[in-house]
Structures are given as C-alpha cells and as structure tokens.
Design an enzyme around this catalytic site. Structure first.
Site, short mmCIF file in Angstrom:
data_model
loop_
_atom_site.label_atom_id
_atom_site.label_comp_id
_atom_site.label_asym_id
_atom_site.label_seq_id
_atom_site.Cartn_x
_atom_site.Cartn_y
_atom_site.Cartn_z
N GLU A 174 1.06 -1.21 0.18
CA GLU A 174 -0.05 0.25 -0.05
C GLU A 174 0.76 1.50 0.22
OE1 GLU A 174 -4.12 1.33 2.43
OE2 GLU A 174 -2.58 0.53 3.55
N GLY A 311 3.16 1.72 11.02
CA GLY A 311 2.77 1.24 11.49
C GLY A 311 2.34 -0.57 11.66
N ALA A 312 1.20 -0.54 9.82
CA ALA A 312 1.20 -1.62 10.41
C ALA A 312 -0.19 -1.80 8.60
CB ALA A 312 -0.06 -2.20 10.87
N GLU A 314 -2.94 -3.21 6.65
CA GLU A 314 -4.20 -4.81 6.54
C GLU A 314 -4.78 -5.12 5.59
OE1 GLU A 314 -6.09 -0.44 4.23
OE2 GLU A 314 -3.79 -1.07 5.71
N HIS A 347 -7.27 -0.74 15.04
CA HIS A 347 -7.39 0.10 13.44
C HIS A 347 -7.56 -0.76 12.37
CE1 HIS A 347 -6.49 3.65 10.97
NE2 HIS A 347 -5.83 2.59 10.57
N GLU A 348 -6.45 -1.88 12.44
CA GLU A 348 -6.42 -2.59 10.69
C GLU A 348 -7.28 -3.45 10.82
OE1 GLU A 348 -4.17 -1.33 9.21
OE2 GLU A 348 -2.43 -0.14 10.19
N HIS A 351 -10.22 -1.79 8.71
CA HIS A 351 -9.85 -1.97 7.63
C HIS A 351 -10.42 -3.50 6.76
CE1 HIS A 351 -8.13 1.35 7.01
NE2 HIS A 351 -6.99 1.22 7.28
N GLU A 370 -8.83 5.23 5.51
CA GLU A 370 -8.52 5.63 6.62
C GLU A 370 -8.88 6.39 7.84
OE1 GLU A 370 -5.82 4.36 7.59
OE2 GLU A 370 -4.91 3.52 5.47
N ARG A 848 6.72 9.40 1.96
CA ARG A 848 5.85 10.49 3.20
C ARG A 848 6.38 10.65 4.24
NH1 ARG A 848 2.64 6.05 2.84
NH2 ARG A 848 1.86 4.93 5.20
#
Length: 917
Positions: A174, A311-312, A314, A347-348, A351, A370, A848
């Site tokens: 991603e 961080g991770a 999905e 969070h993941e 998703h 997101e 980024r």
C-alpha cells in the site's frame, strides 16, 4: 495554454519555485500536449480492461536477496484495442505473452509488436495487433531485487534468541508498491482473485499469504525447496495482497465461528504477542456484531515484521505490523505502549470491512479507509478496555492535533484529487486519518443510531466492490430518513460535503446578546491572523453546517444547528442561566470563542472541575489556539491556564501541555523563557509531587504521569531532573536495575540533560546495539538524542547511517528526536541540508516519511534567517515528491512562529509580571 514562449515558461517555473513548488506540476500539466500514446498521456490504467484473476508464482532467494516469478493475468477487454498496459517498477521482465481465450478454454496467440517499460508512468506497455473485445491472458516472467528498500517485496532480518541472524522476505504494497513485486493492475479500482504459489526453503521456513495453504510440493523447484500454493482468494485489490517467507512460529486462538486467529513472530519474541492475540480476537468478534457481517475469510493472521515502513498494513487475512505496534510485555512495556498496540490492532481489523470488503474507487477517497478505521479503532479498544475512557481520549489523540494542520492555508480538503504515486502517497496524512475520523465522530453524534444502520447498509451493498464518498452519504441519508428532527436538513451528503469538500474548519463565536439569549456566528479559523484567502475558492465560501451541542448552568445536553446559510443563530435560555458551554465533549469539528467574561466563568468551572475532562480539555486547547490567532487576548487565555494547578485528569493536562511546551520552545531565545518556565512549573508541581515517577495507579494515571514528568523536567524542575539523573546512573551502573516502566523513556531523555557524558552515551549505544526489543531500542534512541553535547549528537547521526547499526526505518526517527532537543535542532537542520541527496537516494522522494521530515525538524524555527535558509534549500532542491505539501506547511509554520514571537513575547511577559504582583 497554447504557444507559450520559452522565456515566459521560465518565468512561470521561477515563480512556482518561489512558491515552494506547488505550481510546478500544475504549470506542466497545463502546458502538456497529447502525444497520442495513452501510456504517456495518462497516469491511470484504462477502465476498458479489467483483471479478473491472477495466477502468481514467486521464488524469493534469501541468500542472493533476489526473486523471480511469473504471472498470468486473466483480463476482460470491453473494447477493440492495439495495446495492453500493466504496472511494473524495478522489475526485469524477460518474457511477455498474450493469448485470447476462445469459448472459455481454447487460446489463440496474439501477435505482439513490441513490449517495453515506460518508466515515467511505471507501465509495462504491450503493443499488439488490433484485437477485439473479449477475454485475454497476459503472461510475464520477471525478476527483481529484495534489497530496494522496505516497501514492495523486500528482505528483512533479525537476530534470533541464539544470536544468529535470520532472514525473511515480506511485502508492503500500500498504496502503489505491488508493481515492484509483480506486473499487475496496481489501482484500487480493480478487484481480482488470486491463486498464489510461493517457493520457500524446505527446512525451518514457512510461507504465509492472504489465504490458507492449499497444498505443498517438496523438492520443487529444486531439492531443498518447497512450493506452497494457497487457496484461491476472494476478490481484492493489489495493495491487499501479501506473502511472507519466514522462520516464524505462532500463537493461536479459535474464534466462536471456529476460525483460527493467529499471531506470527520470531520464536524468541512470540510471548510478546499474547496481548495482541487476545485483544485482536475480542475486537474482531465485536466488529462482526457491530457491522452485522461475519469476517469473510477462513483465517485471520497478524505478523510482526522486523523492518517495516509504517505502523501496520491491513492486508486481508494477514495483517503485518512493525514490532513496536504489536509486541507488549507487561514486565517491560509502558501503558503508552499497551494502548499503542491495542489501537493499531483495532485500526487494522476495522479495515477488514472498511477498505478490504468495501474499497475506495480511487485514492481521492482515501479517508473512507483511513478516517473510518481511525474512528472505529476507539470503539474496538473501548470494547476491550472500557476503563481507558477512549471516547474521552479521542479529542486529544485525533481532533486537536489535526486542528493545527487544518488551520493553515496549506491544508487540503478530505476528498482531494490525486493522480500520480507521489500525490497518492502524500494523501496518507493527518487530514485523511485524523480529520476523517473526527468528522465521522461528529456525524455519528448528530445521527445517533441511524449512523450504524447506514454504515452496515453501505457495507452490505458494496461488499467486494468499490465505492466513493457519495455512496456512503446516500446510504446514511436513507438510514436517517424519519429520524432527524422535523424542519432540519436531512441530506447527509449536503451537510457533510461542507466538511469533506473544503479544507479548514470554523470557529463559532458566542456572545450573550440578552439576559435570555446567546447569539452564535461562524467564521473560518486560521492560525495566522495575517493570512489572506478568497472565500470564493470554496463552493461553500468556507462556511459549514455545524451541529451545535451545548450545556448550561441549568440544563443538560441540548442540540441544534448553525447552518451555513444563517448569518447567526440565537439560543434561548432562562434568565437565571449563568454560563453556557458549547461543543460538549468536543464532538464537533470546530472551535468556540466566548466573550472575555464568559471565559473567566469557564475558567472557574475548570478549576472547580464542574465540567467533564473532555470539556476542560477543549477549553484549554481552544483558548490558547484562539490567542495565537489574535481572536482572544492572550491574558484571557493565560488566566484559564491557572486552573491547571487544580487539574488531576489526563485528558485536560494532555490538551494543555502541548500548548505550554510549544510556547516555551518559541520563547526559548527570549528573556521571557525563564519566567514562563517558572510559571508552568508552579502549575505542574502539585500533580507532579502527587504522582512521582513510580509506575503505580490505573491506566489513565500512568498516561498522565508521562505527561506530567515531561512538563516538570522541561520546565526545569531540579527535583525532576535529579530524579531522572539518579535513576539513569543506577541503570548505567547495572543494566539489570529496574527502571519504572511508565517513565523509563523519560528517564533516558532527562537523565542525560544534566551531566550526560561521552561514556554514558557509549554505554547506551552499546546496549541499543544488542537490544532485541524494538520498543526498548526506540526508548534508548530517544534518550541518546537528548545529550547536550553536539559532538556526541554528530557521532550519533554518523553511526546511525549504517544499517548494520540502525534499521533504515528508524533513522528518520533519530533525526527528529535530535531536532526536538534544543541543543540538536540546528545540527540536524544543517545535516539534512548537507545530506539531502543521500537521504533521497536511500528513501526516494516518493517516501512520505521523508516528506514529513522537514516540517518535523523545523517546527520551532522562529527567525527570518531560518526562513531564508528553508526557502534557499527548497529552491536548490525543487523536486519534493510526496513532500510537496509538507514544504508549504513548514514554511507557513515558520512564518507564523516569527509573527508569534514578535506579537506575544512582551504580552506574555507583562502578564507573568502581573501574576507576581
């Protein structure tokens, strides 16, 4: 433009550089003429071809750190064509073949005229004879390197419990990195199924992917190797594809449905995954009920990756994590670490529905992925840990931080048009995540139960398909029909477009217009009072449909609306009402400004803790931001901060502490710094004395302690600094000395400020080199970055450049940690300017995180000289890639800092002197 003279073009380009580069791309786009070759004219793949299925075979070689493979893409073409396009980047394509499928089985070779790479748009171009609409198979053989960074298909390693270095191959696709692993249609518009075969070493190693293993063939393609084929996947986009070859082990639990839920990690670290496993299983079960949709895959894995850029991610069926985001050890980790792990896991997993099951149609709507996951994660964590009061924490975690970015002219709308990979990568920012989650929270607050009903209808309607923001609004509007108060707007899209299709946010001004009424007006909030803009730039004129929630001295929560068409809104109250507080629990995405007398009343309520912690937090945040923007006299805002001397809750302290630290840093080169630090110390001393350094109390008290210790030490508390130095020296003398878990990071940071020596740094460095815990390693980096000797800091940077010492993913963090240290700020800025080409070579302009480096290290620059240096640096290196907007934000911040110091330093000093009197 047509026929623009060359000299005029040079003038345009010169002006665009002076503006920080924003106009360069726009100018080029306007001047660009069509070549007639689609692969040159368009960044996007044609929607007239659709990949239905991939047969993918990959053989990573962990010794040579290369890979080879072949792919057959089953494609449907809806129009007559003479070429096919797929994405590739940094792949060596050795063979290309196209066949037409006739009557479902028979194939006919298609004549290929030419096949070549068009690097600017990352296309593999296959020119063919003219072919009719139908079904085709595109087959390609390819190879590549596993050592091209830590995105795409790449090599990672770790040191096992026996001190042996172990390698693995893993993926991170991603948003646009799948094309680095195999030729593909690397856009979210295209969903396809996959049959994946991965080659692994037969001994010790395993292969993982999105789906369960279907079969394994030992001795293929050679004696010591095994081919692992996975079950055919559900339809999904390329960025969700994942495959890993590793020697990990796993922990497992079984869901109520019978589905296995696992965490994979190196054997010596697997115990640290138990908390993530337990938490993840509970949250996944909760989401199934909340969305009224079962998890659609036959298994769900999570994996800890030693080298990981974010961080991770999905990936469907196998979520991959940076180790700091998944490992928790109750004997080694802090409350901050624990909440971090729970939040990232939640969070993941969110998703898996929002992003995986229903996917954005194009990156313009990244916030659908997101923003939603960033909001729902709070619900997931709250389900497991209701005592953490996650709803109260939301404003300080997401809403208040993004207020800073969104109050700039260099902000952008939530829904934003993007095309190329750099623009796409830049979308992964605070606006998509934090503002997106904040407006969803506001939306749920005014919709009530209709919100979840609409969300569930949306997920069911677009399952395994793509959607845009408008589709979500349609389903939510249908769910809200008949449930919203009569006479109020009921079109969710019409309301929410004012929040998602224009940047910025409002401040609601409140005056007591009569004994029985308050009058509200709205205007755009900008942090810089000198900023100029044209309201006609926005179709809404920078006005918003604002849901107003309020309480008074005589009433509980009431709700109304301040629509963009209204010049003002009148709220009627009983004449006995003595005070009014808007934006209850800071559910709305707006600031509130009151008359000075009303601020004084609210200050008393804060001191007496009549208001709830989120409301106190919102008042501290609003008042100090409004003062910065010249919308509130600074003495009024500072009067409010006196209430902090009575504050004992985490959320209000966290909201205020960021402002107090920022003010102190901006005043650091003025005579106001010391008296301001002394004042802050009087505020924090009571709660610091109460909490101390020991890791006691409940979760929120532990979080509060971290903030309080930071503020006390940064304000120069001798007791705080001495305690840190004493604790650190004990640990330096004996590595087994048990530092307090919650404040260990602060011990490392503040313990070196007074009396940190070269020998002490060497000890910390050597322990960091052998430390196996990623979290503890990061703590040590943070501490080492705060030595006051610039010679030590220079050596830290030099040694950290070597990937044998510091993982590439951590080097940018180290630069930022040193920049936060006032003694290292100039050092880092000078180093970055001198080594920019090296940084770009290592990370690329598409990264980024490199793009975010400049605003992070220049956050407290506040002199015209620094501003001039930044402008010269950007002119020397005009290409910014994914960091284009970050440069604009950095320049805007520094200009604002310069103005702030000139405008407020003396005002703050006068106020401080008045307090002494």
């Amino acid at each position: 433009m047509k026929g623009v003279p060359y000299a005029a073009l040079l003038v345009l380009l010169h002006l665009s550089v002076a503006w920080g580069g924003i106009m360069v791309e726009k100018t080029v786009k306007k001047l660009k003429t069509s070549s007639g070759r689609p692969w040159e004219d368009e960044f996007r793949l044609p929607n007239s071809t659709h990949p239905d299925h991939y047969d993918l075979y990959l053989h990573p070689d962990l010794v040579t750190k290369t890979f080879s493979g072949r792919v057959t893409i089953h494609v449907t073409s809806s129009e007559t064509r003479d070429h096919f396009l797929v994405h590739t980047k940094w792949l060596n394509v050795s063979q290309t073949k196209v066949v037409k499928v006739v009557e479902g089985e028979t194939t006919e070779d298609v004549n290929i005229i030419d096949a070549f790479e068009y690097e600017p748009n990352e296309f593999w171009v296959i020119r063919t004879s003219v072919v009719e609409p139908g079904t085709y198979q595109i087959s390609m053989s390819f190879s590549g390197s596993l050592k091209t960074g830590i995105v795409g298909f790449y090599y990672s390693d770790y040191t096992d419990e026996e001190g042996v270095q172990r390698g693995l191959a893993t993926t991170k696709f991603e948003p646009t990195y799948a094309r680095r692993a195999f030729p593909c249609f690397d856009e979210p518009t295209f969903k396809s199924s996959y049959t994946i075969t991965i080659v692994r070493p037969s001994e010790r190693y395993i292969a993982l992917s999105n789906m369960p293993v279907k079969n394994e063939v030992a001795g293929q393609p050679s004696e010591s190797l095994t081919e692992v084929t996975f079950e055919k996947s559900v339809p999904m986009v390329t960025y969700l594809v994942c495959f890993i070859v590793c020697d990990f082990t796993y922990k497992e639990t079984t869901m109520s449905s019978g589905m296995p839920f696992r965490v994979y990690a190196p054997k010596g670290r697997i115990e640290n995954s138990q908390y993530a496993l337990d938490t993840g299983a509970k949250i996944l079960q909760m989401y199934e009920g909340m969305f009224d949709l079962p998890f659609p895959l036959p298994k769900s894995d999570m994996a800890a990756i030693p080298d990981y850029s974010s961080g991770a991610t999905e990936h469907w069926g196998i979520i991959t994590f940076r180790e700091t985001s998944i490992f928790y050890n109750q004997n080694q980790s802090s409350a901050v670490n624990k909440q971090r792990v729970a939040s990232v896991v939640a969070h993941e997993l969110a998703h898996q529905w929002f992003g995986n099951l229903v996917t954005l149609e194009w990156w313009n709507d990244l916030w659908l992925n997101e923003g939603f996951a960033s909001y729902v994660e709070f619900k997931g964590v709250d389900h497991v840990h209701p005592e953490w009061e996650m709803e109260s924490q939301f404003p300080i975690s997401n809403l208040q931080p993004v207020f800073v970015d969104d109050a700039k002219l260099s902000s952008h709308s939530i829904v934003q048009t993007v095309e190329n990979p750099d623009e796409i990568n830049a979308m992964f920012d605070s606006i998509s995540y934090d503002k997106g989650s904040s407006v969803l929270r506001m939306l749920e607050d005014f919709m009530g139960d209709s919100f979840q009903a609409g969300i569930n209808a949306f997920l069911k309607k677009y399952a395994y398909a793509n959607a845009v923001t408008k589709d979500l609004w349609t389903e939510l509007t249908l769910a809200w029909e008949g449930n919203h108060p009569e006479g109020e707007k009921g079109d969710v899209g019409a309301i929410m477009d004012t929040w998602t299709r224009q940047m910025g946010y409002p401040v609601v001004n409140v005056v007591r217009s009569a004994p029985d009424s308050f009058t509200l007006t709205q205007e755009r909030f900008l942090q810089d009072p000198t900023a100029e803009y044209d309201p006609s730039e926005s179709e809404f004129g920078y006005r918003w449909d604002i849901p107003i929630g309020y309480i008074t001295s005589h009433s509980s929560l009431k709700k109304t609306w301040h629509y963009l068409e209204q010049e003002s809104l009148e709220i009627k109250v009983d004449t006995e009402v003595s005070w009014l507080k808007l934006n209850v629990n800071q559910k709305g995405y707006y600031r509130v400004n009151y008359e000075p007398a009303m601020w004084d009343q609210l200050a008393d309520l804060c001191a007496e803790q009549v208001l709830q912690p989120p409301d106190r937090a919102s008042l501290y945040d609003d008042a100090l931001a409004l003062a910065d923007a010249e919308l509130l006299d600074y003495p009024v805002a500072l009067n409010l901060t006196r209430s902090l001397a009575f504050e004992t809750d985490y959320v209000p302290w966290n909201a205020a502490s960021g402002h107090l630290i920022d003010i102190g840093r901006l005043l650091s080169e003025t005579i106001v710094y010391q008296p301001f630090s002394d004042y802050v110390l009087t505020l924090v001393e009571p709660v610091y004395s109460s909490l101390g350094w020991a890791d006691t109390g409940d979760h929120l008290q532990k979080l509060l302690r971290t903030d309080v210790v930071t503020i006390a030490c940064i304000s120069g508390s001798n007791g705080c600094l001495q305690e840190a130095a004493t604790e650190l020296q004990s640990w330096i003398s004996d590595a087994t000395y048990p530092l307090p878990l919650g404040t260990k990071r602060q011990v490392y940071r503040w313990g070196v400020v007074q009396g940190g020596t070269q020998e002490m740094w060497e000890t910390m460095w050597q322990r960091a080199l052998t430390e196996t815990s990623a979290t503890e390693t990061d703590n040590l980096y943070f501490g080492m970055a705060n030595f006051q000797d610039t010679g030590i800091l220079e050596r830290f940077i030099e040694l950290s450049q070597d990937e044998n010492n510091v993982r590439s993913q951590n080097f940018l963090h180290i630069l930022q940690y040193i920049a936060v240290n006032s003694a290292g700020s100039d050092l880092v800025w000078n180093w970055v300017r001198a080594n920019w080409e090296w940084l770009v070579d290592r990370y690329t302009l598409n990264d980024r995180y490199l793009g975010q480096l400049i605003p992070n290290i220049s956050k407290y620059f506040s002199t015209p000289r620094k501003l001039s240096e930044m402008e010269e640096f950007f002119a020397k290196y005009p290409e910014a890639g994914a960091g284009e907007l970050n440069r604009q934000q950095a320049l805007e911040t520094v200009r604002s800092n310069i103005r702030w110091v000139d405008a407020y330093a003396n005002t703050i000093l006068d106020w401080l002197n008045s307090q002494k009197q």
